[in-house]
Design a protein around this motif. Structure first.
Motif: not given
Length: 148
Positions: A17-20, A62-73, A128-131, A137-139
């Protein structure tokens, strides 16, 4: 009532996902692969049909949430307005098929997902989260969990 053609397609994320950020809010896009499967009586097995590719566009939250939630495959269900356009590139006329997404979700017939509500303006939304997964979340920032 508008004359938009609404479609719902089930398939897999084909590109990252490309996000701008834009003047009117965030914009995200990715390529989406949809491959029909049919039962072949002669072979006694499921066979894949021709794969169709769509460019999925998502705006604002929706765009921001996609970028935060979706990975290839990952398998998704995408619902939105179908846009077919012609363009000439390098002297060749091509047809492009886009979907302006209204709603997107993981295909739960193929796996599980955990829903998290995010606060508006959450600066950690597209990190990006680890993994490999994104978002999180941020602190010190509060996230609401969906409780059933």
């Amino acid at each position: 009532m508008s004359n938009d053609t609404l479609v719902t397609v089930v398939g897999n994320v084909a590109t990252a996902v490309e996000y701008k950020e834009t003047a009117s809010g965030g914009a995200a896009r990715f390529r989406f692969a949809v491959t029909p499967r049919k039962w072949d009586r002669e072979q006694g097995a499921w066979v894949d049909g021709h794969t169709s590719f769509y460019t999925v566009w998502a705006w604002r939250a929706l765009g921001a949430n996609l970028a935060a939630s979706v990975s290839v495959g990952e398998p998704l269900v995408v619902h939105g307005r179908l846009r077919v356009r012609e363009d000439e590139r390098e002297g060749v006329r091509k047809i492009f098929v886009d979907i302006d997404a209204v709603a997107v979700g993981h295909d739960l017939s193929r796996g599980t997902a955990a829903f998290r509500r995010v606060s508006k303006g959450d600066p950690g939304l597209v990190e990006r989260r680890p993994g490999g997964a994104r978002g999180g979340e941020r602190g010190g920032e509060r996230k609401e969990e969906l409780v059933s």
